[in-house]
Design a protein around this motif. Structure first.
Motif, PDB file in Angstrom:
ATOM      1  N   TRP A  75      16.968  11.951 -30.129  1.00 40.99           N
ATOM      2  CA  TRP A  75      16.192  11.007 -29.326  1.00 40.99           C
ATOM      3  C   TRP A  75      15.537   9.986 -30.249  1.00 40.99           C
ATOM      4  O   TRP A  75      15.162  10.298 -31.380  1.00 40.99           O
ATOM      5  CB  TRP A  75      15.058  11.717 -28.580  1.00 40.99           C
ATOM      6  N   HIS A  76      15.381   8.770 -29.750  1.00 40.52           N
ATOM      7  CA  HIS A  76      14.542   7.776 -30.410  1.00 40.52           C
ATOM      8  C   HIS A  76      13.449   7.360 -29.431  1.00 40.52           C
ATOM      9  O   HIS A  76      13.739   7.047 -28.277  1.00 40.52           O
ATOM     10  CB  HIS A  76      15.354   6.552 -30.834  1.00 40.52           C
ATOM     11  N   ALA A  77      12.224   7.372 -29.916  1.00 39.85           N
ATOM     12  CA  ALA A  77      11.072   6.950 -29.103  1.00 39.85           C
ATOM     13  C   ALA A  77      10.504   5.695 -29.735  1.00 39.85           C
ATOM     14  O   ALA A  77      10.092   5.711 -30.898  1.00 39.85           O
ATOM     15  CB  ALA A  77      10.012   8.053 -29.058  1.00 39.85           C
ATOM     16  N   TYR A  78      10.489   4.611 -28.974  1.00 36.01           N
ATOM     17  CA  TYR A  78      10.137   3.303 -29.518  1.00 36.01           C
ATOM     18  C   TYR A  78       8.728   2.861 -29.156  1.00 36.01           C
ATOM     19  O   TYR A  78       8.312   1.773 -29.563  1.00 36.01           O
ATOM     20  CB  TYR A  78      11.136   2.248 -29.022  1.00 36.01           C
ATOM     21  N   GLY A 118     -10.380   4.325 -35.803  1.00 34.47           N
ATOM     22  CA  GLY A 118     -10.169   3.781 -34.471  1.00 34.47           C
ATOM     23  C   GLY A 118      -9.118   2.688 -34.401  1.00 34.47           C
ATOM     24  O   GLY A 118      -8.888   2.109 -33.336  1.00 34.47           O
ATOM     25  N   ARG A 119      -8.466   2.396 -35.533  1.00 39.85           N
ATOM     26  CA  ARG A 119      -7.430   1.365 -35.548  1.00 39.85           C
ATOM     27  C   ARG A 119      -6.154   1.910 -34.893  1.00 39.85           C
ATOM     28  O   ARG A 119      -5.677   2.989 -35.258  1.00 39.85           O
ATOM     29  CB  ARG A 119      -7.115   0.941 -36.975  1.00 39.85           C
ATOM     30  N   PRO A 120      -5.568   1.180 -33.946  1.00 43.76           N
ATOM     31  CA  PRO A 120      -4.303   1.624 -33.373  1.00 43.76           C
ATOM     32  C   PRO A 120      -3.186   1.587 -34.418  1.00 43.76           C
ATOM     33  O   PRO A 120      -3.129   0.685 -35.261  1.00 43.76           O
ATOM     34  CB  PRO A 120      -4.033   0.617 -32.253  1.00 43.76           C
ATOM     35  N   ARG A 121      -2.318   2.566 -34.364  1.00 44.37           N
ATOM     36  CA  ARG A 121      -1.134   2.632 -35.210  1.00 44.37           C
ATOM     37  C   ARG A 121       0.085   2.735 -34.308  1.00 44.37           C
ATOM     38  O   ARG A 121       0.016   3.298 -33.198  1.00 44.37           O
ATOM     39  CB  ARG A 121      -1.205   3.853 -36.133  1.00 44.37           C
ATOM     40  N   VAL A 122       1.212   2.218 -34.769  1.00 46.10           N
ATOM     41  CA  VAL A 122       2.448   2.315 -33.998  1.00 46.10           C
ATOM     42  C   VAL A 122       3.578   2.743 -34.924  1.00 46.10           C
ATOM     43  O   VAL A 122       3.544   2.492 -36.134  1.00 46.10           O
ATOM     44  CB  VAL A 122       2.824   0.991 -33.295  1.00 46.10           C
ATOM     45  N   ALA A 123       4.580   3.372 -34.346  1.00 47.44           N
ATOM     46  CA  ALA A 123       5.774   3.787 -35.087  1.00 47.44           C
ATOM     47  C   ALA A 123       6.863   4.085 -34.076  1.00 47.44           C
ATOM     48  O   ALA A 123       6.622   4.146 -32.863  1.00 47.44           O
ATOM     49  CB  ALA A 123       5.489   5.015 -35.950  1.00 47.44           C
ATOM     50  N   SER A 170       8.901   3.476 -39.524  1.00 44.52           N
ATOM     51  CA  SER A 170       8.250   2.177 -39.371  1.00 44.52           C
ATOM     52  C   SER A 170       9.041   1.328 -38.386  1.00 44.52           C
ATOM     53  O   SER A 170      10.272   1.422 -38.296  1.00 44.52           O
ATOM     54  CB  SER A 170       8.182   1.480 -40.731  1.00 44.52           C
ATOM     55  N   CYS A 171       8.347   0.491 -37.642  1.00 40.65           N
ATOM     56  CA  CYS A 171       9.036  -0.385 -36.690  1.00 40.65           C
ATOM     57  C   CYS A 171       9.987  -1.352 -37.391  1.00 40.65           C
ATOM     58  O   CYS A 171      10.879  -1.926 -36.743  1.00 40.65           O
ATOM     59  CB  CYS A 171       8.013  -1.160 -35.864  1.00 40.65           C
ATOM     60  N   PRO A 189      14.927  -0.179 -41.652  1.00 36.66           N
ATOM     61  CA  PRO A 189      16.323  -0.585 -41.453  1.00 36.66           C
ATOM     62  C   PRO A 189      17.177   0.476 -40.772  1.00 36.66           C
ATOM     63  O   PRO A 189      18.237   0.162 -40.227  1.00 36.66           O
ATOM     64  CB  PRO A 189      16.817  -0.873 -42.881  1.00 36.66           C
ATOM     65  N   ASN A 190      16.728   1.734 -40.784  1.00 41.36           N
ATOM     66  CA  ASN A 190      17.468   2.785 -40.094  1.00 41.36           C
ATOM     67  C   ASN A 190      17.487   2.585 -38.582  1.00 41.36           C
ATOM     68  O   ASN A 190      18.285   3.222 -37.885  1.00 41.36           O
ATOM     69  CB  ASN A 190      16.873   4.162 -40.414  1.00 41.36           C
ATOM     70  N   LEU A 191      16.601   1.731 -38.078  1.00 46.20           N
ATOM     71  CA  LEU A 191      16.579   1.451 -36.644  1.00 46.20           C
ATOM     72  C   LEU A 191      17.530   0.322 -36.263  1.00 46.20           C
ATOM     73  O   LEU A 191      17.699   0.023 -35.083  1.00 46.20           O
ATOM     74  CB  LEU A 191      15.158   1.086 -36.200  1.00 46.20           C
ATOM     75  N   ALA A 192      18.138  -0.302 -37.267  1.00 44.60           N
ATOM     76  CA  ALA A 192      19.068  -1.401 -36.969  1.00 44.60           C
ATOM     77  C   ALA A 192      20.313  -0.842 -36.277  1.00 44.60           C
ATOM     78  O   ALA A 192      20.828   0.216 -36.631  1.00 44.60           O
ATOM     79  CB  ALA A 192      19.461  -2.122 -38.256  1.00 44.60           C
TER      80      ALA A 192
END
Length: 278
Positions: A55-58, A67-72, A131-132, A135-138
């Motif tokens: 699975w990939h969760a985007y 309190g800083r939002p983080r994304v991945a 990380s968003c 390159p593995n997400l390409a």
């Protein structure tokens, strides 16, 4: 039965639900794999294939201690031998529930997610944070030869191994074939799920027109992604008796999630790539 729908084991699919951003691992809903495998004659604990569901969760986000939002993005790998699969909408809601939860660092988040999902499916899962900009997400092009332009005859009824034909004269080959035309339906909501199917085999030459007809027969077929792939694997194996076979379906994302089940006669890890269309 009393209690919430989740407590009663009712699926979240097809129902309006309130989204929560309060960490709630109880949202995860397991579905016994044996429910789908019984129809294929597969006995529990005696699988004749190897496999993983990748699975990939985007849309993963959380808060750091300040309190800083983080994304991945997250890559989740569930082994096919796990007694349960996880229902996709419940996984989406669960991941949303960590959006405003503070984690000490990425390692703490990763361990929490992996532990919770492992408990739901009944086996240890792999979970990797990406990380968003990784390159593995390409995306890449689908491997092998595309069969979508082969001679076509519309199928009647459900997909069946009887649709799959060997080419004549018979010869043993190694081939990688793909089709972008796999469309199945969710067994709960009847909403369409779209995928590219990749088949790699060593065995008698498979007639590409028959494989195309077989793939299109899934167009109104209702099963979960993982069950469709196991059905395709079993049907091709029954039709060809190949020396080696792998079946990989790369479904397009829904709700920020894509699912890529892989089943094979060979052990090892599932392919870790995603396609351009995903």
């Amino acid at each position: 039965m009393s209690g919430t729908p989740e407590a009663r084991g009712e699926l979240l699919l097809g129902r309006q639900v309130e989204y929560t951003d309060v960490y709630t691992p109880q949202l995860l809903q397991p579905i016994p794999r044996q429910q789908g495998r019984a129809a294929l004659g597969l006995e529990s604990g005696a699988l004749s294939f190897y496999g993983e569901d990748v699975w990939h969760a985007y849309e993963l986000s959380w808060l750091d201690p300040g309190g800083r939002p983080r994304v991945a993005a997250a890559r989740l790998v569930i082994p096919a031998f796990s007694p349960n699969l996880v229902e996709s909408k419940s996984l989406k809601l669960y991941l949303n529930s960590v959006n405003n939860t503070v984690f000490r660092d990425e390692t703490a988040l990763q361990r929490t997610l992996a532990d919770d999902i492992s408990a739901a499916v009944g086996a240890a899962v792999e979970l990797e944070l990406l990380s968003c900009d990784d390159p593995n997400l390409a995306g890449i092009q689908a491997p092998g030869e595309c069969i979508d332009g082969a001679a076509f005859s519309a199928p009647e009824g459900e997909p069946s191994a009887s649709l799959l034909l060997r080419s004549t004269p018979e010869s043993i080959v190694t081939q990688v074939l793909h089709s972008h035309l796999l469309r199945s339906l969710c067994p709960v909501t009847a909403q369409p799920d779209w995928a590219t199917l990749v088949v790699k085999y060593t065995g008698p030459l498979l007639d590409p027109a028959s494989l195309l007809q077989y793939v299109v027969a899934f167009r109104r077929h209702q099963e979960f992604h993982e069950q469709c792939v196991e059905r395709i694997f079993c049907d091709i194996r029954a039709a060809l008796s190949p020396e080696a076979l792998s079946v990989h379906a790369l479904y397009t994302r829904r709700g920020g999630l894509d699912i890529c089940p892989w089943r094979s006669t060979e052990g090892g890890a599932a392919p870790r790539f995603r396609l351009n269309r995903q």
